[in-house]
Write a protein that holds these residues in place. Structure first.
Motif, short mmCIF file in Angstrom:
data_model
loop_
_atom_site.label_atom_id
_atom_site.label_comp_id
_atom_site.label_asym_id
_atom_site.label_seq_id
_atom_site.Cartn_x
_atom_site.Cartn_y
_atom_site.Cartn_z
N ASP A 113 0.85 -1.17 0.00
CA ASP A 113 0.00 0.00 0.00
C ASP A 113 0.90 1.24 0.00
O ASP A 113 1.61 1.50 0.97
CB ASP A 113 -0.90 -0.02 1.24
CG ASP A 113 -1.88 1.12 1.30
OD1 ASP A 113 -1.87 1.98 0.39
OD2 ASP A 113 -2.68 1.16 2.26
N ARG A 119 -2.79 -1.37 3.95
CA ARG A 119 -4.00 -2.08 3.55
C ARG A 119 -3.62 -3.22 2.62
O ARG A 119 -2.63 -3.16 1.91
CB ARG A 119 -4.96 -1.14 2.82
CG ARG A 119 -5.43 0.01 3.70
CD ARG A 119 -6.21 1.02 2.90
NE ARG A 119 -5.32 1.68 1.93
CZ ARG A 119 -5.68 2.68 1.14
NH1 ARG A 119 -6.92 3.14 1.18
NH2 ARG A 119 -4.83 3.23 0.31
N LEU A 120 -4.43 -4.27 2.62
CA LEU A 120 -4.22 -5.39 1.72
C LEU A 120 -4.92 -5.12 0.40
O LEU A 120 -6.04 -4.60 0.38
CB LEU A 120 -4.76 -6.68 2.34
CG LEU A 120 -4.09 -7.12 3.64
CD1 LEU A 120 -4.79 -8.35 4.20
CD2 LEU A 120 -2.62 -7.41 3.41
N GLN A 121 -4.28 -5.49 -0.67
CA GLN A 121 -4.86 -5.31 -2.00
C GLN A 121 -5.67 -6.56 -2.34
O GLN A 121 -5.16 -7.49 -2.95
CB GLN A 121 -3.76 -5.07 -3.05
CG GLN A 121 -3.00 -3.78 -2.87
CD GLN A 121 -1.94 -3.82 -1.78
OE1 GLN A 121 -1.59 -4.86 -1.28
NE2 GLN A 121 -1.45 -2.66 -1.39
N VAL A 122 -6.92 -6.56 -1.92
CA VAL A 122 -7.76 -7.73 -2.09
C VAL A 122 -8.19 -7.88 -3.55
O VAL A 122 -8.06 -8.94 -4.13
CB VAL A 122 -9.00 -7.67 -1.16
CG1 VAL A 122 -9.91 -8.86 -1.38
CG2 VAL A 122 -8.55 -7.61 0.30
N PHE A 123 -8.69 -6.84 -4.14
CA PHE A 123 -9.12 -6.88 -5.54
C PHE A 123 -8.14 -6.02 -6.33
O PHE A 123 -8.26 -4.80 -6.39
CB PHE A 123 -10.57 -6.37 -5.67
CG PHE A 123 -11.18 -6.63 -7.00
CD1 PHE A 123 -11.35 -7.91 -7.49
CD2 PHE A 123 -11.58 -5.57 -7.80
CE1 PHE A 123 -11.90 -8.14 -8.74
CE2 PHE A 123 -12.15 -5.79 -9.04
CZ PHE A 123 -12.30 -7.08 -9.51
N ASP A 124 -7.14 -6.66 -6.92
CA ASP A 124 -6.01 -5.96 -7.54
C ASP A 124 -6.40 -5.00 -8.65
O ASP A 124 -5.68 -4.03 -8.90
CB ASP A 124 -5.00 -6.98 -8.07
CG ASP A 124 -4.36 -7.79 -6.96
OD1 ASP A 124 -4.40 -7.34 -5.81
OD2 ASP A 124 -3.83 -8.87 -7.26
N LYS A 151 -5.45 2.85 -4.04
CA LYS A 151 -6.76 2.58 -4.63
C LYS A 151 -6.98 3.53 -5.80
O LYS A 151 -6.44 4.65 -5.83
CB LYS A 151 -7.86 2.76 -3.59
CG LYS A 151 -7.86 1.63 -2.58
CD LYS A 151 -9.09 1.70 -1.70
CE LYS A 151 -9.16 0.49 -0.80
NZ LYS A 151 -10.41 0.44 -0.05
#
Length: 156
Positions: A113, A119-124, A151
């Motif tokens: 991030d 933050r985790l990049q869940v939906f790249d 984001k």
């Protein structure tokens, strides 16, 4: 004054027995797990035992040769790490950047991030790459590539 006798509930003994049985089973499982760790190291004990019992330097040389053999195998594996050109991935969405890096031959990827919020990049696909380490250029393909992204609705 009348004293009432407290009755013993029959489930109390059953629950206590089950709790003790579960604790014993957990302890046994932990013991078995601990034993597995020592079993792995026991495979190297014959080598050290052979070295200790034999005062002969020839056996020591043999052990050293055996130890050196994996290093030779590792050096034989090094040519697999060839050099490739890492593209400039800045400005791409994180998923596209990862795809391009892999297409170029780089598979050791990490994404971070760039805002510093961890933050985790869940939906790249909802993240945009702001910077990369290392920068675009020629590197061994086993080089770790770190992509710093925010984001899509945020600025770098």
């Amino acid at each position: 004054m009348m004293l009432t006798q407290l009755t013993h509930h029959p489930w109390g003994d059953t629950m206590r027995t089950r709790t003790i049985a579960a604790a014993i089973a957990a302890a046994a499982l932990l013991t078995l797990t601990a034993c597995e760790g020592t079993a792995d190291t026991s495979s190297s004990k014959p080598d050290s035992a052979a070295e200790e019992t034999s005062g002969d330097t020839q056996d020591t040389d043999t052990i050293e040769t055996d130890t050196a053999a994996p290093a030779d195998d590792a050096s034989a594996a090094e040519p697999e790490s060839e050099t490739a050109s890492l593209p400039d991935l800045v400005g791409l969405d994180l998923q596209a950047a990862q795809d391009e890096a892999q297409a170029a031959g780089f598979f050791v990827l990490d994404d971070q991030d760039a805002s510093g919020q961890n933050r985790l990049q869940v939906f790249d696909r909802n993240w945009t790459v702001c910077s990369q380490e290392p920068e675009a250029g020629a590197y061994p393909t086993d080089t770790k590539v770190i992509l710093y992204a925010v984001k899509d609705d945020e600025s770098c």
